[in-house]
Design a protein around this motif. Structure first.
Motif, PDB file in Angstrom:
ATOM      1  N   MET A 171     103.634  21.337  68.060  1.00  0.00           N
ATOM      2  CA  MET A 171     103.101  22.403  67.226  1.00  0.00           C
ATOM      3  C   MET A 171     101.584  22.240  67.106  1.00  0.00           C
ATOM      4  O   MET A 171     101.097  21.181  66.750  1.00  0.00           O
ATOM      5  N   SER A 172     100.857  23.265  67.447  1.00  0.00           N
ATOM      6  CA  SER A 172      99.394  23.184  67.408  1.00  0.00           C
ATOM      7  C   SER A 172      98.875  23.567  66.017  1.00  0.00           C
ATOM      8  O   SER A 172      99.497  24.335  65.293  1.00  0.00           O
ATOM      9  N   LYS A 173      97.721  23.013  65.714  1.00  0.00           N
ATOM     10  CA  LYS A 173      97.081  23.316  64.435  1.00  0.00           C
ATOM     11  C   LYS A 173      96.526  24.732  64.487  1.00  0.00           C
ATOM     12  O   LYS A 173      96.014  25.164  65.519  1.00  0.00           O
ATOM     13  N   PRO A 174      96.588  25.437  63.350  1.00  0.00           N
ATOM     14  CA  PRO A 174      95.974  26.771  63.348  1.00  0.00           C
ATOM     15  C   PRO A 174      94.462  26.649  63.462  1.00  0.00           C
ATOM     16  O   PRO A 174      93.855  25.718  62.946  1.00  0.00           O
ATOM     17  N   LYS A 175      93.861  27.589  64.168  1.00  0.00           N
ATOM     18  CA  LYS A 175      92.417  27.597  64.349  1.00  0.00           C
ATOM     19  C   LYS A 175      91.757  27.899  63.001  1.00  0.00           C
ATOM     20  O   LYS A 175      92.155  28.839  62.309  1.00  0.00           O
ATOM     21  N   PRO A 176      90.749  27.098  62.597  1.00  0.00           N
ATOM     22  CA  PRO A 176      90.102  27.377  61.307  1.00  0.00           C
ATOM     23  C   PRO A 176      89.380  28.719  61.332  1.00  0.00           C
ATOM     24  O   PRO A 176      88.838  29.123  62.350  1.00  0.00           O
ATOM     25  N   LYS A 177      89.407  29.378  60.184  1.00  0.00           N
ATOM     26  CA  LYS A 177      88.709  30.658  60.090  1.00  0.00           C
ATOM     27  C   LYS A 177      87.213  30.416  60.026  1.00  0.00           C
ATOM     28  O   LYS A 177      86.750  29.443  59.460  1.00  0.00           O
ATOM     29  N   ARG A 178      86.489  31.307  60.632  1.00  0.00           N
ATOM     30  CA  ARG A 178      85.029  31.235  60.609  1.00  0.00           C
ATOM     31  C   ARG A 178      84.546  31.683  59.235  1.00  0.00           C
ATOM     32  O   ARG A 178      85.030  32.667  58.688  1.00  0.00           O
ATOM     33  N   MET A 179      83.594  30.940  58.688  1.00  0.00           N
ATOM     34  CA  MET A 179      83.082  31.314  57.374  1.00  0.00           C
ATOM     35  C   MET A 179      82.358  32.643  57.457  1.00  0.00           C
ATOM     36  O   MET A 179      81.699  32.937  58.458  1.00  0.00           O
ATOM     37  N   PRO A 180      82.491  33.470  56.418  1.00  0.00           N
ATOM     38  CA  PRO A 180      81.733  34.713  56.430  1.00  0.00           C
ATOM     39  C   PRO A 180      80.240  34.404  56.328  1.00  0.00           C
ATOM     40  O   PRO A 180      79.856  33.397  55.738  1.00  0.00           O
ATOM     41  N   PRO A 181      79.396  35.252  56.912  1.00  0.00           N
ATOM     42  CA  PRO A 181      77.958  34.975  56.863  1.00  0.00           C
ATOM     43  C   PRO A 181      77.416  35.107  55.444  1.00  0.00           C
ATOM     44  O   PRO A 181      77.896  35.917  54.657  1.00  0.00           O
ATOM     45  N   LEU A 182      76.420  34.293  55.131  1.00  0.00           N
ATOM     46  CA  LEU A 182      75.694  34.451  53.876  1.00  0.00           C
ATOM     47  C   LEU A 182      74.790  35.670  54.021  1.00  0.00           C
ATOM     48  O   LEU A 182      74.616  36.210  55.126  1.00  0.00           O
ATOM     49  N   SER A 183      74.172  36.111  52.933  1.00  0.00           N
ATOM     50  CA  SER A 183      73.443  37.388  52.966  1.00  0.00           C
ATOM     51  C   SER A 183      72.264  37.399  53.932  1.00  0.00           C
ATOM     52  O   SER A 183      71.845  38.465  54.383  1.00  0.00           O
TER      53      SER A 183
ATOM     54  N   PRO B 241      76.950  41.093  68.428  1.00  0.00           N
ATOM     55  CA  PRO B 241      77.795  41.054  69.629  1.00  0.00           C
ATOM     56  C   PRO B 241      77.194  40.133  70.685  1.00  0.00           C
ATOM     57  O   PRO B 241      75.980  40.055  70.845  1.00  0.00           O
ATOM     58  N   ASP B 242      78.076  39.452  71.379  1.00  0.00           N
ATOM     59  CA  ASP B 242      77.653  38.525  72.425  1.00  0.00           C
ATOM     60  C   ASP B 242      78.578  38.722  73.623  1.00  0.00           C
ATOM     61  O   ASP B 242      79.790  38.808  73.462  1.00  0.00           O
ATOM     62  N   GLY B 243      78.031  38.784  74.808  1.00  0.00           N
ATOM     63  CA  GLY B 243      78.837  38.999  76.000  1.00  0.00           C
ATOM     64  C   GLY B 243      79.790  37.865  76.307  1.00  0.00           C
ATOM     65  O   GLY B 243      80.838  38.059  76.896  1.00  0.00           O
ATOM     66  N   LYS B 244      79.438  36.656  75.900  1.00  0.00           N
ATOM     67  CA  LYS B 244      80.269  35.489  76.206  1.00  0.00           C
ATOM     68  C   LYS B 244      81.437  35.348  75.235  1.00  0.00           C
ATOM     69  O   LYS B 244      82.534  34.995  75.614  1.00  0.00           O
ATOM     70  N   ARG B 245      81.165  35.603  73.971  1.00  0.00           N
ATOM     71  CA  ARG B 245      82.188  35.515  72.933  1.00  0.00           C
ATOM     72  C   ARG B 245      82.237  36.853  72.209  1.00  0.00           C
ATOM     73  O   ARG B 245      81.519  37.779  72.553  1.00  0.00           O
ATOM     74  N   LYS B 246      83.068  36.914  71.207  1.00  0.00           N
ATOM     75  CA  LYS B 246      83.129  38.156  70.450  1.00  0.00           C
ATOM     76  C   LYS B 246      81.823  38.401  69.702  1.00  0.00           C
ATOM     77  O   LYS B 246      81.264  39.477  69.773  1.00  0.00           O
ATOM     78  N   THR B 247      81.367  37.382  68.981  1.00  0.00           N
ATOM     79  CA  THR B 247      80.114  37.508  68.240  1.00  0.00           C
ATOM     80  C   THR B 247      79.374  36.182  68.252  1.00  0.00           C
ATOM     81  O   THR B 247      79.956  35.127  68.493  1.00  0.00           O
ATOM     82  N   ARG B 248      78.086  36.288  67.986  1.00  0.00           N
ATOM     83  CA  ARG B 248      77.233  35.106  67.845  1.00  0.00           C
ATOM     84  C   ARG B 248      76.564  35.226  66.492  1.00  0.00           C
ATOM     85  O   ARG B 248      76.135  36.304  66.090  1.00  0.00           O
TER      86      ARG B 248
END
Length: 109
Positions: free
Chosen positions: A1-13, A19-26
């Motif tokens: 059983m694999s560990k769930p991927k941690p959620k990315r913290m929401p950005p501070l203000s 958008p980034d071509g390599k990943r979803k966002t940078r």
């Protein structure tokens, strides 16, 4: 059983996800615009307070590294940046003043 991927913290203000071509966002950790110098100073103060509240809540002090990196990459050092760095320096000084006597007492025990 694999560990769930941690959620990315929401950005501070003062951060922005782009958008980034390599990943979803940078994440840009310092995405601020300049305006009036005095208003910028106030925003710098607010951003530092927001960062320290976030670090106290999460324990993630490493964000300062990414913020400074992106601040340098932006190539601008105006009122927001000056006040932000000033506040970080003041908070670091206070932390040092509190921690140093405690560390000395622990070493003497």
């Amino acid at each position: 059983m694999s560990k769930p991927k941690p959620k990315r913290m929401p950005p501070l203000s003062f951060m922005k996800d782009v958008p980034d071509g390599k990943r979803k966002t940078r994440r840009i950790f310092w995405a601020v615009e300049a305006s009036d110098y005095l208003d910028d100073n106030e925003r710098g103060f607010q951003y530092a307070a927001e960062l320290f509240a976030h670090m106290e809540e999460t324990g993630y002090s490493f964000l300062v590294n990414f913020i400074i990196r992106d601040m340098i990459a932006a190539g601008r050092f105006g009122g927001v940046e000056i006040e932000f760095i000033e506040r970080i320096g003041q908070y670091a000084k206070l932390g040092y003043q509190v921690a140093t006597p405690c560390a000395r007492r622990e070493g003497e025990a």
